[in-house]
Design a protein around this motif. Sequence first.
Motif, PDB file in Angstrom:
ATOM      1  N   LEU A   1       0.971  -1.198  -0.011  1.00 59.84           N
ATOM      2  CA  LEU A   1       0.656   0.167  -0.128  1.00 59.84           C
ATOM      3  C   LEU A   1       0.864   1.678  -0.353  1.00 59.84           C
ATOM      4  N   ASP A   2       2.022   1.393  -0.151  1.00 63.33           N
ATOM      5  CA  ASP A   2       3.173   2.368   0.053  1.00 63.33           C
ATOM      6  C   ASP A   2       2.526   3.336   1.758  1.00 63.33           C
ATOM      7  N   ALA A   3       2.614   2.566   2.284  1.00 60.02           N
ATOM      8  CA  ALA A   3       2.450   2.914   3.349  1.00 60.02           C
ATOM      9  C   ALA A   3       3.925   3.109   4.362  1.00 60.02           C
ATOM     10  N   ASP A   4       4.481   4.516   4.091  1.00 64.55           N
ATOM     11  CA  ASP A   4       5.797   4.416   5.303  1.00 64.55           C
ATOM     12  C   ASP A   4       5.544   4.918   5.726  1.00 64.55           C
ATOM     13  N   GLU A   5       4.811   5.763   6.070  1.00 67.13           N
ATOM     14  CA  GLU A   5       4.796   6.490   7.474  1.00 67.13           C
ATOM     15  C   GLU A   5       4.425   5.524   9.123  1.00 67.13           C
ATOM     16  N   GLN A   6       4.953   6.738   9.342  1.00 63.20           N
ATOM     17  CA  GLN A   6       4.914   5.526  11.339  1.00 63.20           C
ATOM     18  C   GLN A   6       3.061   5.502  11.753  1.00 63.20           C
ATOM     19  N   PRO A   7       2.731   4.997  12.630  1.00 60.51           N
ATOM     20  CA  PRO A   7       1.703   5.111  13.763  1.00 60.51           C
ATOM     21  C   PRO A   7       1.912   5.902  14.445  1.00 60.51           C
TER      22      PRO A   7
ATOM     23  N   ILE B   1      -2.677   3.282  19.937  1.00 63.38           N
ATOM     24  CA  ILE B   1      -1.562   3.896  18.831  1.00 63.38           C
ATOM     25  C   ILE B   1      -2.668   3.866  17.734  1.00 63.38           C
ATOM     26  N   ILE B   2      -2.573   5.080  17.321  1.00 61.99           N
ATOM     27  CA  ILE B   2      -3.623   5.715  16.165  1.00 61.99           C
ATOM     28  C   ILE B   2      -3.004   5.307  14.548  1.00 61.99           C
TER      29      ILE B   2
ATOM     30  N   GLY C   1      -8.053   5.201   2.604  1.00 69.38           N
ATOM     31  CA  GLY C   1      -9.521   5.324   3.040  1.00 69.38           C
ATOM     32  C   GLY C   1     -10.228   4.112   4.387  1.00 69.38           C
ATOM     33  N   MET C   2      -8.886   3.469   4.383  1.00 73.32           N
ATOM     34  CA  MET C   2      -8.956   2.614   5.428  1.00 73.32           C
ATOM     35  C   MET C   2      -7.605   2.799   6.471  1.00 73.32           C
ATOM     36  N   ARG C   3      -8.387   2.110   7.467  1.00 73.92           N
ATOM     37  CA  ARG C   3      -7.115   2.399   8.758  1.00 73.92           C
ATOM     38  C   ARG C   3      -6.133   0.909   8.645  1.00 73.92           C
ATOM     39  N   LEU C   4      -5.018   1.122   8.885  1.00 74.24           N
ATOM     40  CA  LEU C   4      -3.907  -0.187   9.034  1.00 74.24           C
ATOM     41  C   LEU C   4      -2.742   0.455   9.985  1.00 74.24           C
ATOM     42  N   MET C   5      -3.137  -1.440   9.973  1.00 72.84           N
ATOM     43  CA  MET C   5      -1.500  -1.226  11.371  1.00 72.84           C
ATOM     44  C   MET C   5      -1.167  -2.979  11.067  1.00 72.84           C
ATOM     45  N   SER C   6       0.475  -2.861  10.971  1.00 74.97           N
ATOM     46  CA  SER C   6       1.236  -3.904  10.258  1.00 74.97           C
ATOM     47  C   SER C   6       2.455  -3.977  11.550  1.00 74.97           C
TER      48      SER C   6
ATOM     49  N   VAL D   1      -5.195  -0.350  19.783  1.00 70.20           N
ATOM     50  CA  VAL D   1      -4.819   0.662  18.383  1.00 70.20           C
ATOM     51  C   VAL D   1      -6.143   1.510  18.338  1.00 70.20           C
ATOM     52  N   LEU D   2      -6.316   2.380  18.578  1.00 72.70           N
ATOM     53  CA  LEU D   2      -7.482   3.036  17.839  1.00 72.70           C
ATOM     54  C   LEU D   2      -8.031   2.651  16.905  1.00 72.70           C
ATOM     55  N   TRP D   3      -8.800   1.578  16.330  1.00 76.47           N
ATOM     56  CA  TRP D   3      -9.607   1.250  15.437  1.00 76.47           C
ATOM     57  C   TRP D   3     -10.738   2.533  15.081  1.00 76.47           C
ATOM     58  N   GLY D   4     -11.675   2.530  15.854  1.00 78.38           N
ATOM     59  CA  GLY D   4     -12.981   3.490  15.766  1.00 78.38           C
ATOM     60  C   GLY D   4     -13.521   2.841  15.209  1.00 78.38           C
ATOM     61  N   GLU D   5     -14.596   2.943  15.004  1.00 79.92           N
ATOM     62  CA  GLU D   5     -15.764   2.500  14.017  1.00 79.92           C
ATOM     63  C   GLU D   5     -15.154   1.942  12.997  1.00 79.92           C
ATOM     64  N   LEU D   6     -15.798   0.199  13.163  1.00 84.01           N
ATOM     65  CA  LEU D   6     -15.683   0.129  11.932  1.00 84.01           C
ATOM     66  C   LEU D   6     -16.344  -1.218  11.165  1.00 84.01           C
ATOM     67  N   ASP D   7     -17.220  -0.407   9.784  1.00 83.83           N
ATOM     68  CA  ASP D   7     -17.680  -1.651   9.345  1.00 83.83           C
ATOM     69  C   ASP D   7     -16.892  -3.387   8.766  1.00 83.83           C
ATOM     70  N   TYR D   8     -16.519  -3.150   8.825  1.00 87.85           N
ATOM     71  CA  TYR D   8     -14.809  -4.150   8.400  1.00 87.85           C
ATOM     72  C   TYR D   8     -14.238  -4.297   8.960  1.00 87.85           C
ATOM     73  N   MET D   9     -13.633  -4.912   9.610  1.00 85.02           N
ATOM     74  CA  MET D   9     -11.634  -5.531   9.761  1.00 85.02           C
ATOM     75  C   MET D   9     -11.219  -6.628   8.645  1.00 85.02           C
ATOM     76  N   VAL D  10     -10.266  -6.236   8.329  1.00 83.32           N
ATOM     77  CA  VAL D  10      -9.824  -7.436   7.599  1.00 83.32           C
ATOM     78  C   VAL D  10      -8.772  -7.890   8.000  1.00 83.32           C
ATOM     79  N   VAL D  11      -8.467  -8.603   7.988  1.00 83.00           N
ATOM     80  CA  VAL D  11      -6.959  -9.072   9.120  1.00 83.00           C
ATOM     81  C   VAL D  11      -6.338 -10.406   7.860  1.00 83.00           C
ATOM     82  N   ASP D  12      -4.873  -9.970   7.534  1.00 80.53           N
ATOM     83  CA  ASP D  12      -4.664 -10.757   6.443  1.00 80.53           C
ATOM     84  C   ASP D  12      -3.389 -11.544   7.655  1.00 80.53           C
ATOM     85  N   LEU D  13      -3.828 -12.612   8.471  1.00 80.88           N
ATOM     86  CA  LEU D  13      -3.448 -14.263   8.909  1.00 80.88           C
ATOM     87  C   LEU D  13      -1.621 -14.929   7.434  1.00 80.88           C
ATOM     88  N   PRO D  14      -0.864 -15.275   8.192  1.00 79.69           N
ATOM     89  CA  PRO D  14       0.303 -15.763   7.349  1.00 79.69           C
ATOM     90  C   PRO D  14       0.089 -17.256   7.342  1.00 79.69           C
TER      91      PRO D  14
END
Length: 353
Positions: free
Chosen positions: A139-145, A153-154, A160-165, A194-207
């Motif tokens: 996702l080219d997400a190089d900024e830090q939470p 953690i924010i 438009g998605m909230r991302l944690m990794s 993590v402050l996920w907030g109100e979400l309709d869906y959380m998609v979890v990428d499992l190993p």
Amino acid sequence: MNTDDVRERLQAVEDPDLGDDIVSLGLINSIDVTDDEVSIDLALGAPYSPTETSIANEVREALGDMDREIDLSASVDRGVPEAEDPLPKVKNVIAVASGKGGVGKSTVAVNLAAGLSRLGARVGLFDADVYGPNVPRMLDADEQPQATEDEEIIPVEKHGMRLMSMDFLVGKDDPVIFRGPMVDNVLTQLWDDVLWGELDYMVVDLPPGTGDTQLTMLQQVPVSGAVIVTTPEEVALDDARKGLRMFGRHETPVLGIVENMSSFVCPDCGGTHDIFGSGGGREFADETEMPFLGEIPLDPEVREGGATGEPLVLDEDSDVGESFRDIAARTANMQGIIHRKRQSDSQRAQPEQ
């Protein structure tokens, strides 16, 4: 005009998947009629899914000639007391899994999350592949939470998605070397702090596989559905069967099967080549009586999307992107079916007053 009049009108609204009207199915949680407004709470649990959006629109049409405002809401029982739910503000947790690595599971997870967000849903993407976290790169997400004063953690936001990794918490090229208990602690922190907030869906990428991360997730988080990713080849299908059995043992609904790398269309000659075989994912779905959510071809566009940080599902001009959009819509529809059937079965099991 009273609640019985409203209920009678709503008998004209059919659930296309459960094969009956929403009143008979018990999909009306409550009706409140005042001089100015009719408020209805529907047992719909998959926000922005095409089917449930259509049902809500039909409810509005059935009441459209009334001289009152129509206020619709939706809620379902997730089966977990709020005090015991580590993610009480998240309506659906969808785990994306594979029995083995190298089948494109993370690619499917990223495009599924972005596809749900494209529909209008509030979406979080949790990269739980602690040993090989690569979603931020895709996702080219190089900024830090960032962190709050309370050390919460924010999450990073992309498309438009909230991302944690886990990738955000270790050095870019550092290996992740964890024993089982450490995996439990890290995962617990990532969904508790993590402050996920109100979400309709959380998609979890499992190993890949059926190890500590998967067990921790299934034991501690109310996973509302799982998507299993495979390729057509028999080796991948063998491992996908193990993943299916894992979810079955934990009574986690499987929303369906996705076949990745289904075929390759040569850009020079236009010929189709089944590099990893053909039809294995669909046959696996038929064999196990699971929904087949769709197939993704082996196409350079998919790699390019992951390399540039632009999920292909967001490319309106891409045929492969359309395949991802179809999979996102079918996944949301299946999640809705799971909720509505559970609600209907529960209502019909109650003794008549």
